[in-house]
Design a protein around this motif. Structure first.
Motif, short mmCIF file in Angstrom:
data_model
loop_
_atom_site.label_atom_id
_atom_site.label_comp_id
_atom_site.label_asym_id
_atom_site.label_seq_id
_atom_site.Cartn_x
_atom_site.Cartn_y
_atom_site.Cartn_z
N UNK A 24 -11.80 11.75 -11.53
CA UNK A 24 -10.80 12.03 -10.50
C UNK A 24 -10.60 10.81 -9.60
N UNK A 25 -11.67 10.08 -9.30
CA UNK A 25 -11.56 8.88 -8.46
C UNK A 25 -10.74 7.81 -9.17
N UNK A 26 -10.95 7.65 -10.47
CA UNK A 26 -10.18 6.66 -11.24
C UNK A 26 -8.70 7.06 -11.28
N UNK A 27 -8.42 8.32 -11.48
CA UNK A 27 -7.03 8.78 -11.48
C UNK A 27 -6.36 8.53 -10.13
N UNK A 28 -7.06 8.80 -9.04
CA UNK A 28 -6.52 8.54 -7.70
C UNK A 28 -6.28 7.05 -7.50
N UNK A 29 -7.24 6.23 -7.91
CA UNK A 29 -7.08 4.78 -7.78
C UNK A 29 -5.88 4.28 -8.57
#
Length: 188
Positions: A24-29
């Motif tokens: 999820x953090x990679x998708x947000x980034x």
């Protein structure tokens, strides 16, 4: 590190970021970076070797044209304490006049990433940005601040999602932290 020691290290650690939260953090980034750099045709540089997992997860989510390359700078040379910067692969001259995005696994004390920024700008980049998967909460100022941060981790020895402990466990899909007092095994 011997396999038995690597398993012991894993047993002496706590999960600080689950695999689903890392994704999820990679998708947000990716969304944040796209909003900021999609019109720039940036040069994206992965800082080896820790950024390999982060870069591999992030790049397919960046839906805009970019160039990709890598660099390799380290302060650790098989130890757990940083020293002088060792440039194994320097940024190339293709940074001149470009927007450059550097990817790194973790912003710890920040000295390596600050040296990378200084080198990239000295080579004539028109803009420098950096994205880190993890920012370690040290409670003190660092010589650089990341433009894009995936997660914040505690001031403990962390590994997984590209970060190693004694050369092992870069391949974990989650991030783990050694428990206070736990041995990190062989130095990285």
């Amino acid at each position: 590190m011997e396999p038995a020691a690597a398993w012991n290290v894993l047993e002496q650690s706590d999960e600080v970021c689950a695999a689903r939260d890392a994704t999820a953090a990679v998708e947000r980034l990716a969304a944040e970076i796209t909003a900021e750099l999609a019109r720039e045709f940036p040069l994206v540089l992965a800082l080896m070797g820790g950024a390999v997992v982060f870069a591999g997860q992030l790049l397919p989510r960046l839906r805009f044209p970019l160039e990709f390359d890598y660099l390799h700078a380290t302060r650790y040379r098989d130890t757990t304490r940083g020293g002088a910067i060792d440039w194994r692969v320097s940024p190339r001259e293709n940074v001149a006049g470009r927007a450059v995005l550097v990817l790194d696994d973790i912003l710890d004390e920040g000295h390596t990433l600050a040296a990378v920024r200084d080198r990239v700008l000295a080579l004539g980049a028109k803009r420098f940005c950096c994205a880190v998967f993890a920012d370690k909460a040290l409670g003190r100022a660092k010589p650089i601040r990341a433009d894009f941060v995936g997660i914040t981790v505690p001031d403990r020895y962390v590994f997984g999602f590209g970060m190693d402990v004694g050369g092992a466990w870069r391949n974990l899909p989650e991030v783990r932290a050694l428990r206070p007092g736990a041995a990190a095994g062989e130095p990285r």
